[in-house]
Design a protein around this motif. Structure first.
Motif, PDB file in Angstrom:
ATOM      1  N   UNK A  60      35.410  44.877  46.047  1.00 46.85           N
ATOM      2  CA  UNK A  60      35.023  45.216  47.413  1.00 46.85           C
ATOM      3  C   UNK A  60      33.549  44.918  47.668  1.00 46.85           C
ATOM      4  N   UNK A  61      32.703  45.145  46.670  1.00 46.72           N
ATOM      5  CA  UNK A  61      31.293  44.788  46.822  1.00 46.72           C
ATOM      6  C   UNK A  61      31.126  43.277  46.962  1.00 46.72           C
ATOM      7  N   UNK A  62      31.907  42.511  46.207  1.00 48.40           N
ATOM      8  CA  UNK A  62      31.800  41.049  46.316  1.00 48.40           C
ATOM      9  C   UNK A  62      32.278  40.559  47.679  1.00 48.40           C
ATOM     10  N   UNK A  63      33.073  41.383  48.360  1.00 46.84           N
ATOM     11  CA  UNK A  63      33.555  41.042  49.702  1.00 46.84           C
ATOM     12  C   UNK A  63      32.601  41.526  50.792  1.00 46.84           C
ATOM     13  N   UNK A  64      31.486  42.136  50.392  1.00 47.25           N
ATOM     14  CA  UNK A  64      30.474  42.531  51.366  1.00 47.25           C
ATOM     15  C   UNK A  64      30.414  43.999  51.710  1.00 47.25           C
ATOM     16  N   UNK A  65      31.068  44.840  50.923  1.00 43.54           N
ATOM     17  CA  UNK A  65      31.039  46.281  51.174  1.00 43.54           C
ATOM     18  C   UNK A  65      30.017  46.931  50.259  1.00 43.54           C
ATOM     19  N   UNK A  66      29.190  47.776  50.820  1.00 38.05           N
ATOM     20  CA  UNK A  66      28.244  48.578  50.038  1.00 38.05           C
ATOM     21  C   UNK A  66      28.704  50.027  50.123  1.00 38.05           C
ATOM     22  N   UNK A  67      28.800  50.680  48.992  1.00 35.68           N
ATOM     23  CA  UNK A  67      29.209  52.080  48.958  1.00 35.68           C
ATOM     24  C   UNK A  67      27.967  52.953  48.991  1.00 35.68           C
ATOM     25  N   UNK A  68      27.956  53.912  49.911  1.00 38.16           N
ATOM     26  CA  UNK A  68      26.790  54.771  50.095  1.00 38.16           C
ATOM     27  C   UNK A  68      27.193  56.236  49.955  1.00 38.16           C
ATOM     28  N   UNK A  69      26.207  57.083  49.733  1.00 40.61           N
ATOM     29  CA  UNK A  69      26.448  58.510  49.583  1.00 40.61           C
ATOM     30  C   UNK A  69      27.008  58.829  48.210  1.00 40.61           C
TER      31      UNK A  69
END
Length: 88
Positions: A60-69
């Protein structure tokens, strides 16, 4: 946030933003469909013993999602692009 800790809500949100069906996510990550359905059905952090959460995070990060919190304080996502890079 710990590298492999994702909440069910973050997984659902990231998948929705990327326009992926749960079946497509299973194919793209190699994680079983039943496992992904179980992950998305819980509240909080899904139980995982095979490194699947880390696999999901990396995909998911490689697809452009950044996880926050954190799982306990404002878990969410930030969008950097809207479509995953997939081999056709």
């Amino acid at each position: 946030m710990q590298d492999d800790v994702l909440t069910a809500g973050q997984i659902r949100a990231a998948r929705a933003v990327l326009g992926l069906t749960i079946s497509q996510l299973a194919i793209d990550t190699g994680i079983g469909l039943a496992t992904l359905k179980r992950y998305e059905a819980v509240e909080g952090v899904p139980k995982s013993r095979k490194g699947h959460l880390e696999t999901l995070r990396k995909f998911l990060e490689s697809a452009g999602i950044e996880f926050i919190g954190t799982p306990d304080d404002g878990p969410g996502i930030r969008i950097h692009r809207t479509r995953p890079d997939r081999a056709e």
